[in-house]
Scaffold this motif. Structure first.
Motif, PDB file in Angstrom:
ATOM      1  N   UNK A 140       0.824  -1.215   0.000  1.00 42.72           N
ATOM      2  CA  UNK A 140       0.000   0.000   0.000  1.00 42.72           C
ATOM      3  C   UNK A 140       0.854   1.259   0.000  1.00 42.72           C
ATOM      4  N   UNK A 141       2.063   1.178   0.576  1.00 39.17           N
ATOM      5  CA  UNK A 141       2.954   2.346   0.577  1.00 39.17           C
ATOM      6  C   UNK A 141       3.340   2.745  -0.842  1.00 39.17           C
ATOM      7  N   UNK A 142       3.428   1.764  -1.726  1.00 39.92           N
ATOM      8  CA  UNK A 142       3.778   2.062  -3.115  1.00 39.92           C
ATOM      9  C   UNK A 142       2.679   2.837  -3.836  1.00 39.92           C
ATOM     10  N   UNK A 143       1.477   2.885  -3.256  1.00 39.12           N
ATOM     11  CA  UNK A 143       0.398   3.669  -3.857  1.00 39.12           C
ATOM     12  C   UNK A 143       0.762   5.147  -3.911  1.00 39.12           C
ATOM     13  N   UNK A 144       1.654   5.574  -3.025  1.00 41.37           N
ATOM     14  CA  UNK A 144       2.001   6.990  -2.977  1.00 41.37           C
ATOM     15  C   UNK A 144       2.916   7.405  -4.128  1.00 41.37           C
ATOM     16  N   UNK A 145       3.564   6.441  -4.782  1.00 43.87           N
ATOM     17  CA  UNK A 145       4.406   6.783  -5.930  1.00 43.87           C
ATOM     18  C   UNK A 145       3.553   7.274  -7.095  1.00 43.87           C
ATOM     19  N   UNK A 146       2.540   6.490  -7.559  1.00 45.33           N
ATOM     20  CA  UNK A 146       1.670   7.051  -8.602  1.00 45.33           C
ATOM     21  C   UNK A 146       0.880   8.254  -8.104  1.00 45.33           C
ATOM     22  N   UNK A 147       0.605   8.311  -6.798  1.00 41.51           N
ATOM     23  CA  UNK A 147      -0.079   9.489  -6.249  1.00 41.51           C
ATOM     24  C   UNK A 147       0.745  10.749  -6.422  1.00 41.51           C
TER      25      UNK A 147
ATOM     26  N   UNK B 232      -9.193  14.468  -6.637  1.00 38.42           N
ATOM     27  CA  UNK B 232      -8.546  13.381  -5.913  1.00 38.42           C
ATOM     28  C   UNK B 232      -9.409  12.903  -4.744  1.00 38.42           C
ATOM     29  N   UNK B 233     -10.016  13.837  -4.021  1.00 41.65           N
ATOM     30  CA  UNK B 233     -10.844  13.473  -2.869  1.00 41.65           C
ATOM     31  C   UNK B 233     -12.101  12.715  -3.295  1.00 41.65           C
ATOM     32  N   UNK B 234     -12.767  13.190  -4.321  1.00 44.41           N
ATOM     33  CA  UNK B 234     -13.981  12.517  -4.780  1.00 44.41           C
ATOM     34  C   UNK B 234     -13.663  11.133  -5.361  1.00 44.41           C
TER      35      UNK B 234
ATOM     36  N   UNK C 219      -7.525   4.239  -2.802  1.00 41.74           N
ATOM     37  CA  UNK C 219      -7.895   5.348  -1.914  1.00 41.74           C
ATOM     38  C   UNK C 219      -6.657   6.056  -1.385  1.00 41.74           C
ATOM     39  N   UNK C 220      -5.625   5.268  -1.029  1.00 43.10           N
ATOM     40  CA  UNK C 220      -4.399   5.890  -0.511  1.00 43.10           C
ATOM     41  C   UNK C 220      -3.683   6.669  -1.603  1.00 43.10           C
ATOM     42  N   UNK C 221      -3.709   6.161  -2.830  1.00 39.17           N
ATOM     43  CA  UNK C 221      -3.124   6.878  -3.963  1.00 39.17           C
ATOM     44  C   UNK C 221      -3.727   8.282  -4.078  1.00 39.17           C
TER      45      UNK C 221
ATOM     46  N   UNK D  44      -2.151  12.071  -2.914  1.00 38.18           N
ATOM     47  CA  UNK D  44      -2.043  13.145  -3.907  1.00 38.18           C
ATOM     48  C   UNK D  44      -2.717  14.415  -3.406  1.00 38.18           C
ATOM     49  N   UNK D  45      -3.912  14.272  -2.826  1.00 34.92           N
ATOM     50  CA  UNK D  45      -4.627  15.435  -2.289  1.00 34.92           C
ATOM     51  C   UNK D  45      -3.868  16.072  -1.133  1.00 34.92           C
ATOM     52  N   UNK D  46      -3.330  15.236  -0.234  1.00 32.28           N
ATOM     53  CA  UNK D  46      -2.583  15.742   0.919  1.00 32.28           C
ATOM     54  C   UNK D  46      -1.346  16.515   0.455  1.00 32.28           C
ATOM     55  N   UNK D  47      -0.709  16.004  -0.596  1.00 29.56           N
ATOM     56  CA  UNK D  47       0.455  16.699  -1.157  1.00 29.56           C
ATOM     57  C   UNK D  47       0.070  18.093  -1.644  1.00 29.56           C
ATOM     58  N   UNK D  48      -1.032  18.179  -2.371  1.00 33.32           N
ATOM     59  CA  UNK D  48      -1.430  19.447  -2.970  1.00 33.32           C
ATOM     60  C   UNK D  48      -1.894  20.451  -1.920  1.00 33.32           C
ATOM     61  N   UNK D  49      -2.567  19.988  -0.854  1.00 32.31           N
ATOM     62  CA  UNK D  49      -3.034  20.930   0.168  1.00 32.31           C
ATOM     63  C   UNK D  49      -1.850  21.554   0.897  1.00 32.31           C
TER      64      UNK D  49
END
Length: 491
Positions: free
Chosen positions: A344-351, A371-373, A398-400, A404-409
């Motif tokens: 699941x941690x790898x989901x953050x790479x495409x995110x 991203x949130x929706x 969902x983590x992806x 991505x949303x957390x990064x942008x905020x």
């Protein structure tokens, strides 16, 4: 007047002429180590909690409190370090956070009992609360045109930290136990202390405080390292220019300040006891709408992100408990736990890649909302079915999106605030997010272990959806805009 302005330049002008060179790469690397340290200290909660519960025979509520106390500390630290950084400098802010995080993180490996572990992880949380200070510090060295892209690339250090922590746990926990994991995870924070002496202060902060000579020295060092020339003239700030336009040139508007102006700045610093003035500015008519909506976005992102991280291990454990198996079997298959968190941690790479592609193309608001929706869509199937493969796919997607949303905020937040309250604004928003972090273990751990998985998933859906609505109503798009040194009406 025209001649004076033509013979001056701002920090933004200096950054544009310098570009993103060797100097920025060094800043980028140092701040990145800080983000790796924060990610590792947060991710280890997924591994330490279950192990400590088994070793010390804790209840699920006591296990969730280990995580919640970290977030309570982060709530306090995010506000405190933001105020310190806005009043005394970015460097002082992240120095104290590194000292607290590294010291308490290492000592928690020797915790003799549950209460001492809770207290030490609470102190770690206070230190981790200063994480946004490093992000703001890095942001203030990046030229405006590609700021969004570089902040997304910077956020990739978080992904590196999560993957490294999952790998470290997989190697260390089965043979040496959770204490060794805690000790080794504190190493990146010690690296921040090791290289602290060579870090420069933010020239924006120095300008704001009237310390223009020091700001020029930093910018000259940047220009030398990047092999470029600074613009000709004297350094001024946006605030300086705005005052010139309103009231003409005077002693109080010149950044090359004399002793009288410096004294005034010192008095102003001392008068902002506890950051009360800074908080007042955040809730002023010009900023209140953006501030309240930003708080909602931070709460939703933090609640959802850390909740999904915890659900990765707790949801399958809860399914086993509710299937009438022995409680001890929850933690018996450690290899499966490490594998699930690792994958699941790898989901953050495409995110991270996705946010890098959209943040400067479609803007901050549209990128975050979409991203949130989309995260809501990924979580929805878990309301009806929670087979292993469906759970893994849904939480991965969902983590992806949430990452991505957390990064942008975290890109958007410092862009809407003026320099004088930038780290305080991000710190308080981050504190509100930590409230979400405090509450999410009660959902991800307590409700799941109580066999209320469907209710927990629906609650996550609601929080993510409301966060998407809040983002949709953000009053101002910051794509391509310069950072402000003065307040701008965000309504």
């Amino acid at each position: 007047m025209m001649e004076e302005q033509s013979a001056s330049y701002t920090v933004d002008d200096a950054l544009l002429s310098s570009g993103f060179g060797k100097f920025q790469i060094l800043i980028f690397s140092y701040a990145g180590i800080g983000l790796i340290a924060e990610a590792m200290e947060m991710m280890l909660l997924s591994f330490v909690g279950p192990s400590v519960q088994l070793e010390w025979k804790l209840t699920s509520h006591q296990e969730s409190m280990i995580t919640s106390f970290v977030f309570v500390g982060m709530l306090i630290g995010a506000y405190s370090w933001g105020v310190v950084s806005d009043n005394y400098g970015r460097r002082k802010g992240f120095l104290f956070t590194a000292i607290v995080t590294s010291g308490a993180g290492f000592l928690s490996a020797f915790a003799p009992n549950y209460l001492s572990l809770i207290f030490l992880r609470f102190l770690v949380g206070i230190g981790l609360g200063g994480g946004p200070v490093l992000g703001s510090w890095f942001l203030e060295f990046v030229p405006a045109p590609n700021r969004g892209t570089w902040m997304v690339v910077f956020s990739a250090f978080w992904t590196v930290g999560t993957i490294f922590e999952a790998s470290l746990a997989w190697m260390v926990m089965p043979k040496f136990g959770w204490r060794w994991l805690l000790a080794l995870s504190s190493v990146p924070s010690f690296l921040l202390l090791l290289f602290y002496a060579i870090t420069p202060e933010s020239p924006r902060f120095l300008c704001m405080k009237g310390r223009t000579t020091e700001a020029v020295e930093v910018l000259e060092k940047m220009a030398r390292l990047n092999n470029v020339q600074l613009p000709s003239g004297r350094l001024v700030s946006d605030k300086n220019i705005e005052l010139d336009e309103v009231s003409g040139s005077s002693e109080s508007t010149i950044l090359l300040a004399d002793a009288e102006v410096s004294d005034g700045i010192d008095k102003d610093e001392g008068s902002d006891f506890g950051g009360i003035k800074s908080v007042g500015k955040l809730l002023s008519p010009k900023l209140i709408r953006a501030t309240l909506l930003l708080w909602m976005a931070f709460f939703g992102n933090a609640f959802s992100y850390y909740g999904i991280v915890l659900l990765t291990s707790e949801l399958s454990n809860g399914n086993r408990i509710c299937a009438k198996q022995e409680v001890e079997s929850v933690h018996s298959n450690n290899a499966s736990l490490y594998k699930n968190v690792f994958i699941s941690s790898f989901a953050e790479i495409p995110g991270s890649l996705m946010s890098a592609m959209v943040v400067d193309r479609f803007g901050r608001r549209l990128s975050m909302a979409s991203m949130l929706f989309t995260s809501c869509v990924f979580l929805f199937p878990l309301v009806f079915s929670r087979t292993d493969i469906l759970t893994r796919i849904s939480l991965f997607g969902a983590r992806l999106c949430i990452s991505a949303s957390f990064t942008i905020v975290y890109i958007y937040a410092p862009e809407i605030y003026p320099t004088a309250v930038r780290t305080t604004g991000i710190g308080i928003a981050s504190s509100v997010g930590r409230i979400g972090g405090i509450l999410c273990p009660l959902v991800a751990v307590a409700m799941v272990h109580s066999c209320h998985q469907t209710t927990a998933i629906l609650l996550f859906e609601l929080v993510v959806f409301l966060s998407g609505l809040a983002v949709s109503f953000f009053p101002f798009e910051t794509k391509g805009c310069r950072l402000n040194d003065t307040e701008v009406d965000m309504n």
